[in-house]
Design a protein around this motif. Structure first.
Motif, PDB file in Angstrom:
ATOM      1  N   THR A 115       0.803  -1.231   0.000  1.00 55.22           N
ATOM      2  CA  THR A 115       0.000   0.000   0.000  1.00 55.22           C
ATOM      3  C   THR A 115       0.836   1.282   0.000  1.00 55.22           C
ATOM      4  OG1 THR A 115      -1.746  -1.212   1.091  1.00 55.22           O
ATOM      5  CG2 THR A 115      -1.932   1.170   1.112  1.00 55.22           C
ATOM      6  N   TRP A 118       2.063   2.760  -3.291  1.00 49.19           N
ATOM      7  CA  TRP A 118       1.155   3.524  -4.150  1.00 49.19           C
ATOM      8  C   TRP A 118       0.992   4.954  -3.670  1.00 49.19           C
ATOM      9  CZ3 TRP A 118      -0.767   1.556  -8.669  1.00 49.19           C
ATOM     10  CH2 TRP A 118      -0.646   0.173  -8.848  1.00 49.19           C
ATOM     11  N   ALA A 119       1.349   5.192  -2.400  1.00 44.82           N
ATOM     12  CA  ALA A 119       1.280   6.567  -1.919  1.00 44.82           C
ATOM     13  C   ALA A 119       2.396   7.354  -2.598  1.00 44.82           C
ATOM     14  CB  ALA A 119       1.438   6.603  -0.407  1.00 44.82           C
ATOM     15  N   VAL A 123       4.823  12.737  -1.169  1.00 43.93           N
ATOM     16  CA  VAL A 123       4.062  12.786   0.074  1.00 43.93           C
ATOM     17  C   VAL A 123       4.822  12.089   1.196  1.00 43.93           C
ATOM     18  CG1 VAL A 123       1.989  11.893   1.195  1.00 43.93           C
ATOM     19  CG2 VAL A 123       1.813  13.016  -1.026  1.00 43.93           C
ATOM     20  N   ALA A 127       6.173  13.603   4.500  1.00 41.74           N
ATOM     21  CA  ALA A 127       5.754  13.092   5.805  1.00 41.74           C
ATOM     22  C   ALA A 127       6.938  13.054   6.771  1.00 41.74           C
ATOM     23  CB  ALA A 127       5.148  11.696   5.652  1.00 41.74           C
ATOM     24  N   TYR A 163      13.394   4.495   4.044  1.00 40.22           N
ATOM     25  CA  TYR A 163      11.952   4.320   4.198  1.00 40.22           C
ATOM     26  C   TYR A 163      11.274   4.210   2.835  1.00 40.22           C
ATOM     27  CZ  TYR A 163       7.116   5.615   5.200  1.00 40.22           C
ATOM     28  OH  TYR A 163       5.763   5.649   5.261  1.00 40.22           O
TER      29      TYR A 163
ATOM     30  N   LEU B  26       2.738   8.366   7.594  1.00 40.02           N
ATOM     31  CA  LEU B  26       1.528   8.572   6.793  1.00 40.02           C
ATOM     32  C   LEU B  26       0.372   9.008   7.688  1.00 40.02           C
ATOM     33  CD1 LEU B  26       1.811   5.484   4.415  1.00 40.02           C
ATOM     34  CD2 LEU B  26       2.587   7.817   4.037  1.00 40.02           C
ATOM     35  N   ALA B 241      -1.669  16.107   0.356  1.00 41.99           N
ATOM     36  CA  ALA B 241      -0.877  14.908   0.663  1.00 41.99           C
ATOM     37  C   ALA B 241      -1.744  13.854   1.349  1.00 41.99           C
ATOM     38  CB  ALA B 241       0.312  15.283   1.544  1.00 41.99           C
ATOM     39  N   LEU B 244      -4.013  12.197  -1.091  1.00 41.57           N
ATOM     40  CA  LEU B 244      -3.302  11.238  -1.934  1.00 41.57           C
ATOM     41  C   LEU B 244      -3.052   9.923  -1.196  1.00 41.57           C
ATOM     42  CD1 LEU B 244      -0.689  13.416  -3.853  1.00 41.57           C
ATOM     43  CD2 LEU B 244      -2.709  12.273  -4.762  1.00 41.57           C
ATOM     44  N   ILE B 245      -2.773  10.022   0.116  1.00 36.84           N
ATOM     45  CA  ILE B 245      -2.569   8.804   0.903  1.00 36.84           C
ATOM     46  C   ILE B 245      -3.854   7.985   0.932  1.00 36.84           C
ATOM     47  CG2 ILE B 245      -2.175   7.924   3.238  1.00 36.84           C
ATOM     48  CD1 ILE B 245      -0.230  10.275   3.627  1.00 36.84           C
ATOM     49  N   SER B 248      -4.501   6.300  -2.360  1.00 36.72           N
ATOM     50  CA  SER B 248      -3.594   5.231  -2.764  1.00 36.72           C
ATOM     51  C   SER B 248      -4.155   3.851  -2.429  1.00 36.72           C
ATOM     52  CB  SER B 248      -2.224   5.416  -2.115  1.00 36.72           C
ATOM     53  OG  SER B 248      -2.325   5.254  -0.726  1.00 36.72           O
ATOM     54  N   VAL B 249      -5.215   3.811  -1.620  1.00 38.29           N
ATOM     55  CA  VAL B 249      -5.846   2.530  -1.310  1.00 38.29           C
ATOM     56  C   VAL B 249      -6.616   1.996  -2.528  1.00 38.29           C
ATOM     57  CG1 VAL B 249      -7.486   1.378   0.221  1.00 38.29           C
ATOM     58  CG2 VAL B 249      -6.013   3.174   1.109  1.00 38.29           C
TER      59      VAL B 249
END
Lengths: 283, 269
Positions: A115, A118-119, A123, A127, A163, B26, B241, B244-245, B248-249
């Motif tokens: 998962t 895909w982020a 971002v 983070a 990471y 995240l 941001a 977008l997180i 992404s699912v």
């Protein structure tokens, strides 16, 4: 038309291969070759216009000036550190996923690892800017122990890059370990090998191509990165920053081209060295 | 090698900690999108939906999203065509230089992004003399998207073998008919997966993009990057941001559905 194609497999191959080869073989490889040629030209210091006079000055500068040597070594060491950290972290996780977790947990873990891939890259780097900030969670956690956040710098860069690329290491390792039958491990134990010997003589040979496949990504992606460094690296510069700054603000494309041959050479040597391991088929 | 209970527990612990580290940043972005403090003080002093509203009204972000979608759709379409062709050529034919061709296909992702970026930008501007813009952006994105489609298609072709295609040809179907009636349906879900990956790759790309985008065009990553260091824009960037997180699912969900249908196809055989 269809009949002609049917009778001539070579023609079929040519038509199939033609367009992708025009794109990658002619246009892309051509662009790489042109980049090397541009590195042998100079830019007008005032206007930035490229002058087509042959010279090796750009390469001389890259290899003789102290700054660029420092930046090259820093970039290489960062790439090595990121790769080693990722391999060390990925091994226990992949081993747990492949050999300990139940099939159901296995499926969930694969999704959990996939998962974040895909982020958005940006971002995720962003983070970590939040994590490392002066009043962010790391500072908050470290404060009771009398410590502080390492702030934006090389440490933050290595952590962030490790990471970012971690899933690229976990997934091939997991796939490699998954293919390793349990019976092989049991046979090794039955024949008297302890955990350490089994690890070295059974698990490691299977794992090696997977690590190499993962390291192609961790290495190449780190060598070319300049965005994460800008976001969490403070004033530190990587090869990517030198290239970017020379193209977009320094207006010296030929010099940037000369610098960019460094990661290309490193990656080509690396790819050539690992081709025999069969890791390229695992990508 | 039998793993002792202690080792098993230790491995579980490490995996748990790793997952925590993977998701903590995240979660922080998600939480900060509701943080009342504009400088994201931790722990948050209060929660607000103000920033989400501000982001929703941000014209710059909206325009950038559309540009990104357009580029990604076009790049994916090109990658689907070229990637499938290359996969068929390499998996169904034996020829001299096959290794070289497969190396060539992975080269755009095996080489660092800056190199691809500067090489293409240089070729466009100094060699050919095309102005950087939407066209050069799509071309550069398609270049590194081909490999994702190629990988998925090759894996599928290798697994299925060429028997069905040969049978189709033996029964008198021509090259095109065999492709559209046999090969393409066999490849469909792998092409969907590859296309999805290509779309995500293009949508997210920033390194090659900064070199080939030219002036006046903003993709979403470029928009985020340019607003990242502006303190008064920080909360809006953070909301984008966070969004977008959350989004992404979606591809993961689609990919799982695709894998599910594949398994049922396999079970039916």
């Amino acid at each position: 038309m269809s009949g002609v194609l049917h009778r001539h497999p070579r023609l079929r191959l040519g038509l199939l291969l033609g367009p992708p080869m025009l794109w990658l073989g002619v246009a892309y490889l051509g662009a790489l070759a042109a980049l090397f040629i541009t590195a042998l030209w100079t830019a007008d210091g005032f206007t930035g216009n490229i002058q087509r006079e042959w010279t090796l000055d750009n390469f001389k500068d890259v290899f003789s000036l102290e700054v660029y040597r420092t930046i090259t070594i820093r970039t290489l060491l960062t790439a090595v550190a990121v790769t080693v950290i990722d391999a060390a972290l990925a091994f226990p996780v992949a081993l747990y996923m492949a050999k300990v977790a139940s099939p159901r947990a296995q499926r969930l873990l694969v999704i959990a690892i996939l998962t974040p891939l895909w982020a958005s890259y940006l971002v995720k780097a962003y983070a970590w800017r939040g994590m490392f900030s002066a009043d962010g969670p790391i500072a908050w956690l470290a404060d009771p122990f009398g410590l502080s956040t390492p702030g934006y710098g090389l440490v933050a860069t290595v952590v962030t890059l490790a990471y970012l690329w971690l899933p690229y290491m976990i997934l091939p390792m997991y796939a490699g370990l998954e293919r390793l039958p349990n019976s092989l491990l049991e046979a090794s134990a039955d024949l008297g090998a302890g955990a350490r010997v089994t690890l070295r003589r059974v698990v490691l040979p299977v794992l090696f191509p997977a690590v190499v496949a993962g390291s192609i990504f961790t290495f190449s992606l780190t060598l070319g990165d300049y965005i994460a460094v800008k976001i969490v690296g403070g004033t530190n510069q990587m090869l990517g920053n030198v290239i970017y700054d020379n193209v977009l603000t320094g207006n010296n494309l030929p010099f940037a081209a000369a610098v960019s041959t460094i990661p290309v050479v490193i990656m080509l040597v690396y790819l050539a060295a690992v081709r025999r391991t069969g890791a390229l088929d695992n990508l | 090698m039998t793993l002792s209970p202690l080792t098993r527990r230790l491995l579980a612990l490490i995996t748990g900690v790793a997952l925590l580290v993977v998701y903590a940043p995240l979660m922080l972005v998600l939480l900060n999108s509701f943080n009342t403090s504009q400088s994201f003080a931790w722990p948050p002093t209060g929660l607000t939906t103000r920033w989400w509203q501000a982001a929703w009204e941000s014209q710059g972000a909206r325009a950038a999203i559309w540009t990104s979608v357009e580029v990604a759709v076009l790049a994916t379409a090109i990658a689907l065509v070229l990637g499938t062709m290359a996969a068929l050529a390499l998996q169904r034919f034996a020829f001299f230089g096959r290794d070289f061709v497969s190396l060539l296909i992975i080269l755009p992702i095996a080489l660092p992004g800056v190199v691809t970026g500067i090489a293409l930008a240089n070729a466009f501007t100094t060699m050919i003399g095309i102005e950087l813009g939407f066209f050069t952006l799509v071309v550069s994105h398609a270049t590194f998207c081909i490999v994702t489609v190629f990988n998925n298609a090759v894996a599928r072709l290798r697994r299925l073998g060429g028997n069905l295609e040969e049978a189709s040809m033996d029964l008198g179907a021509g090259t095109f008919r065999t492709f559209f009636k046999i090969t393409l349906p066999m490849l469909r879900s792998s092409l969907l997966a590859g296309g999805l990956l290509a779309f995500a790759l293009s949508f997210d790309e920033i390194i090659v993009t900064t070199f080939t985008v030219g002036q006046g065009i903003q993709t979403l990553p470029i928009w985020i990057y340019q607003n990242l260091f502006r303190p008064n824009q920080a909360p809006v960037v953070n909301v984008v941001a966070a969004a977008l997180i959350v989004l992404s699912v979606v591809p993961i969900w689609i990919a799982q559905r695709l894998a599910g249908t594949d398994e049922s196809v396999a079970a039916a055989h």
